[in-house]
Design an enzyme around this catalytic site. Sequence first.
Site, PDB file in Angstrom:
ATOM      1  N   LYS A 194      -2.486   7.284  -3.278  1.00  0.00           N
ATOM      2  CA  LYS A 194      -4.095   7.895  -3.460  1.00  0.00           C
ATOM      3  C   LYS A 194      -4.069   9.025  -4.521  1.00  0.00           C
ATOM      4  CE  LYS A 194      -6.006   6.016   0.580  1.00  0.00           C
ATOM      5  NZ  LYS A 194      -7.005   6.112   1.797  1.00  0.00           N
ATOM      6  N   LYS A 198      -2.695  -4.684  -0.684  1.00  0.00           N
ATOM      7  CA  LYS A 198      -3.322  -4.799   0.754  1.00  0.00           C
ATOM      8  C   LYS A 198      -4.754  -4.974   0.745  1.00  0.00           C
ATOM      9  CE  LYS A 198      -3.927  -0.773   3.009  1.00  0.00           C
ATOM     10  NZ  LYS A 198      -5.212  -0.612   3.817  1.00  0.00           N
ATOM     11  N   LYS A 206     -10.634  -1.220   2.257  1.00  0.00           N
ATOM     12  CA  LYS A 206     -12.018  -0.932   2.230  1.00  0.00           C
ATOM     13  C   LYS A 206     -12.205   0.141   0.953  1.00  0.00           C
ATOM     14  CE  LYS A 206     -12.036   1.585   6.393  1.00  0.00           C
ATOM     15  NZ  LYS A 206     -11.177   2.788   6.476  1.00  0.00           N
TER      16      LYS A 206
HETATM   17  P1  ATP Z   1      -8.649   2.967   2.885  1.00  0.00           P
HETATM   18  O1  ATP Z   1      -8.771   1.678   1.938  1.00  0.00           O
HETATM   19  O2  ATP Z   1      -9.936   3.591   2.801  1.00  0.00           O
HETATM   20  O3  ATP Z   1      -7.529   3.538   2.859  1.00  0.00           O
HETATM   21  P2  ATP Z   1      -8.060   1.289   5.144  1.00  0.00           P
HETATM   22  O4  ATP Z   1      -8.776  -0.177   4.794  1.00  0.00           O
HETATM   23  O5  ATP Z   1      -6.719   1.194   4.763  1.00  0.00           O
HETATM   24  O6  ATP Z   1      -8.955   2.434   4.230  1.00  0.00           O
HETATM   25  P3  ATP Z   1      -7.726   2.742   7.501  1.00  0.00           P
HETATM   26  O7  ATP Z   1      -8.981   3.307   8.144  1.00  0.00           O
HETATM   27  O8  ATP Z   1      -7.029   3.468   6.700  1.00  0.00           O
HETATM   28  O9  ATP Z   1      -8.374   1.671   6.521  1.00  0.00           O
HETATM   29  O10 ATP Z   1      -7.058   2.088   8.495  1.00  0.00           O
HETATM   30  C1  ATP Z   1      -7.314   1.645   9.777  1.00  0.00           C
HETATM   31  C2  ATP Z   1      -6.378   1.030  10.367  1.00  0.00           C
HETATM   32  O11 ATP Z   1      -6.504  -0.317  10.124  1.00  0.00           O
HETATM   33  C3  ATP Z   1      -4.897   1.356  10.312  1.00  0.00           C
HETATM   34  O12 ATP Z   1      -4.446   0.850  11.579  1.00  0.00           O
HETATM   35  C4  ATP Z   1      -4.403   0.344   9.295  1.00  0.00           C
HETATM   36  O13 ATP Z   1      -2.802   0.460   9.120  1.00  0.00           O
HETATM   37  C5  ATP Z   1      -4.952  -1.088   9.459  1.00  0.00           C
HETATM   38  N1  ATP Z   1      -5.122  -1.565   8.263  1.00  0.00           N
HETATM   39  C6  ATP Z   1      -5.798  -1.193   7.009  1.00  0.00           C
HETATM   40  N2  ATP Z   1      -5.682  -2.091   6.312  1.00  0.00           N
HETATM   41  C7  ATP Z   1      -5.188  -3.275   6.868  1.00  0.00           C
HETATM   42  C8  ATP Z   1      -4.692  -4.653   6.271  1.00  0.00           C
HETATM   43  N3  ATP Z   1      -5.062  -4.906   5.199  1.00  0.00           N
HETATM   44  N4  ATP Z   1      -4.070  -5.553   7.304  1.00  0.00           N
HETATM   45  C9  ATP Z   1      -3.848  -5.047   8.642  1.00  0.00           C
HETATM   46  N5  ATP Z   1      -4.116  -3.702   9.056  1.00  0.00           N
HETATM   47  C10 ATP Z   1      -4.818  -2.907   8.002  1.00  0.00           C
END
Ligand code: ATP
Length: 316
Positions: free
Chosen positions: A111, A193, A196
């Site tokens: 990030k 990955k 969002k």
């Molecule tokens: P950002 O993209 O803003 O970093 P994010 O999509 O990674 O956000 P978070 O709010 O950081 O979402 O994560 C919330 C939960 O969802 C955490 O437990 C994270 O490990 C899980 N998670 C996020 N992305 C994935 C994915 N692609 N597959 C499985 N679990 C996920």
Amino acid sequence: MSRVLTALQPSGVLHIGNYLGAIQPFVELQTGNENFLFIVDYHAITVPQKPEELRRNILFAAATYLAAGVDPEKTVLFQQSAVAEHTELAWILNCVAHMGELERMIQYKEKARGKGESVTVGLFDYPVLMAADILLYDTDIVPVGEDQKQHVELARDLAQRFNKRFGEVFVMPKPQIRKQGARIMALDDPSAKMSKSAASEKSYLSLMDDAQTVEKKIRSAVTDATGLANLQTLCTLLTGKTVKQIETMYQGKNEPFKQDLAAAVTALLTPLQQKVNAYLQDEAALKRTLDAGAERARTIAAKKMERVRKAIGVQL
Ligand code: ATP
Ligand code: LTN
């Protein structure tokens, strides 16, 4: 009975990776355990947020958890910012954490990339606040996606260091990571990955996507070996079929496979969206649920902080 705790950022729409990696595993553990789920709004502001959008995203996150089956009778559901002890403990843990170990955090490195000198102190300190979130409630189990494993391990390291210095105050938490679904990959780039904060909306399946959008996104999903494996994982988690069964059924038939997968995604999302929208109709009720959760969380957190203050010698 174990203490189960997880949290998600209200940083935009939730995607199917969040649902399968974190929300669903949490809901499955709800019965027979003591559960905590919160909306980490203070983590979200480590990157710029528009106040009105953040407010809406907090309500949306609460509505989504309730729609996904989080039961406020079984789970303490609240906003992180409503319990001041989280940031208080984070300060104390800041004085236990080492710069070197925070510099090694993968999420920080990703990030901070390209931000140069303007990267915020908050982004760097993010994992310490997360350690405080976990340790404040004597958590045993932390269901998260694969990307958060390193952060939970840091929480363990900080707990251990603190306990060695000040006595047995913190419980050692364990990350719980699904064998399948802990790292759903982006549809348009299976080497990344699903996230969002991705640049393209095509890369993720939002929990609020309608049937046509789901179909379009899955139709255009990359199907090299990793891409196909990712879609098969999604299919397994949504239908209960094994990868072997899916391979046999759809050998060389990518189009029908994608159509059936899109239908399975929509079968999950349509009733979920109806529930989310129903919860969003009554903001006051959502706020009451979050306030009641914060009240319960505060009682536990305040007690723990007394112990922490005593241990480090500031309580006279
Ligand atoms: P950002 O993209 O803003 O970093 P994010 O999509 O990674 O956000 P978070 O709010 O950081 O979402 O994560 C919330 C939960 O969802 C955490 O437990 C994270 O490990 C899980 N998670 C996020 N992305 C994935 C994915 N692609 N597959 C499985 N679990 C996920
Ligand atoms: N960093 C996590 C969110 C998070 C969290 C937590 C998860 C903040 N505090 C405590 C589990 C336990 C993320 O999802 N990006």
